[in-house]
Design an enzyme around this catalytic site. Sequence first.
Site, PDB file in Angstrom:
ATOM      1  N   GLU A  93      51.335  38.414  48.057  1.00 52.74           N
ATOM      2  CA  GLU A  93      50.124  37.597  48.246  1.00 52.74           C
ATOM      3  C   GLU A  93      48.877  38.459  48.065  1.00 52.74           C
ATOM      4  OE1 GLU A  93      51.364  36.190  52.046  1.00 52.74           O
ATOM      5  OE2 GLU A  93      50.586  37.955  53.055  1.00 52.74           O
ATOM      6  N   CYS A 119      15.822  43.155  56.593  1.00 47.41           N
ATOM      7  CA  CYS A 119      15.060  43.935  57.558  1.00 47.41           C
ATOM      8  C   CYS A 119      15.998  44.621  58.542  1.00 47.41           C
ATOM      9  CB  CYS A 119      14.038  43.062  58.241  1.00 47.41           C
ATOM     10  SG  CYS A 119      12.769  42.597  57.064  1.00 47.41           S
TER      11      CYS A 119
HETATM   12  C1  LIG Z   1      44.002  39.483  53.402  1.00 43.93           C
HETATM   13  C2  LIG Z   1      45.422  39.243  53.257  1.00 43.93           C
HETATM   14  C3  LIG Z   1      46.057  39.471  52.036  1.00 43.93           C
HETATM   15  C4  LIG Z   1      45.364  40.027  50.821  1.00 43.93           C
HETATM   16  O1  LIG Z   1      45.123  41.408  50.921  1.00 43.93           O
HETATM   17  P1  LIG Z   1      44.522  42.212  49.674  1.00 43.93           P
HETATM   18  O2  LIG Z   1      44.311  43.581  50.169  1.00 43.93           O
HETATM   19  O3  LIG Z   1      43.234  41.545  49.285  1.00 43.93           O
HETATM   20  O4  LIG Z   1      45.488  42.127  48.555  1.00 43.93           O
HETATM   21  C5  LIG Z   1      47.398  39.149  51.967  1.00 43.93           C
HETATM   22  N1  LIG Z   1      48.068  38.652  53.020  1.00 43.93           N
HETATM   23  C6  LIG Z   1      47.479  38.432  54.218  1.00 43.93           C
HETATM   24  C7  LIG Z   1      48.269  37.866  55.327  1.00 43.93           C
HETATM   25  C8  LIG Z   1      46.144  38.717  54.371  1.00 43.93           C
HETATM   26  O5  LIG Z   1      45.577  38.505  55.568  1.00 43.93           O
END
Ligand SMILES: *Cc1c(COP(=O)(O)O)cnc(C)c1O
Length: 414
Positions: A263, A332
């Site tokens: 993911e 600011c």
């Molecule tokens: C933020 C997140 C990702 C993505 O992470 P990257 O470093 O942008 O690839 C994947 N899985 C979960 C559960 C996340 O919270």
Amino acid sequence: MKITVEKVQLLELANKYGSPLYVYDTDKIESQYNRLTDAFSSVKSLKLNYAVKALSNINILKFFKNLGAGLDTVSIQEVQLSLTTGIDPKKIIYTPNGVSLTEIEEVAKLGVQINIDNLSILELFGQKHPEIPVCVRINPHIMAGGNSKISVGHIDSKFGISIHQVPHIKRVVENTGMNINGIHMHTGSDILDIDTFLRATEILFDVAKQFKNIDFIDFGSGFKVPYKEGDISTDIEQLGLQLSERFNEFCIEYGKEITLMFEPGKFLVSQAGSFLAKVNVVKQTTSTVFAHVDSGFNHLVRPMMYDSYHHITNISNPTGRDRYYSVVGYICETDTFASNRRIAEISEEDVLCFHNAGAYCFSMASNYNSRYLPAEVMFHDGKDYLIRKRQTLTDILNNQEIIDFSARKNQQKK
Ligand SMILES: *Cc1c(COP(=O)(O)O)cnc(C)c1O
């Protein structure tokens, strides 16, 4: 040579749409997506879920849907946003941290894959909805993150169910009759070391073996991309070779073809984004030359929040002689994008380009100082599309209720 052409195009877009402006190049997104799928081409069932929180414009989500990706979400609002693209809810995974049982139930009703990251909610959910399969987020306690704010695998991290509590998960499953269909980890952003990552995956394989009905293992993300020249980045091709082989072996051990999931957010969109801001003022002090742009941490907070490096180029004067600048904003409060940075000579009204501005840039922007959010443009098949209009004062006033103070005063007078 190619970079100069790109710079000319970006400058044209800044002139056409005004500044500050975010521009996203779908070619780059697609090539990163293909790099990842190619690296794991020997795995029979691979599924990439784009992490919506990195950049959540619905046109970006739609582009991913068209590539065949799924979507990884962390809030019910991200789920609802994802569903506006018409994506099949089954292609969405919901991986929240510390949200209420009610929200999880609402998301489950939408037909989205649920991923639970704590024992108490797992047990409550299992008691009420034993028929809905859930994935569990495991914390393997492997320190893989590059920054303490975004490392989520270490021992005192708030993320996931500790690997030491797997027996407890099994007890919950037995007592409730619920079904665990996936095992998940996300060890944090910025994976530098493949061996560390592979060690964490072994831990997940061990957990997966303890459950009978696993359909997928989700290895999260954290792939590192270069932000400046010489930066180390995750060797995706090497990771693909090693993990694919091991994963295929695991499927044989497990006796079933299961799906390998990732993911990624940053890996897919970071390099596709450019942030363009115009220089309002060049201020020479006794020690420093400041270039003040028409933006600040309200539009790009990563340098201030994470000490992140964003490469900055002067696209109005790309061949100018390099000089040293501190690039700062108009907020600011101290809002330094870069100190002592070598940039081609800057004049007032030049447009600066902040590179790698696709991930966690617009999505973390705010209206601080009552400034408008930047506009967003998608560059697709050689054409530019405005995908988010610049805000107006109406957006700032929206949802504010106005009290009629004079009414009360008049009443008191009577
Ligand atoms: C933020 C997140 C990702 C993505 O992470 P990257 O470093 O942008 O690839 C994947 N899985 C979960 C559960 C996340 O919270």
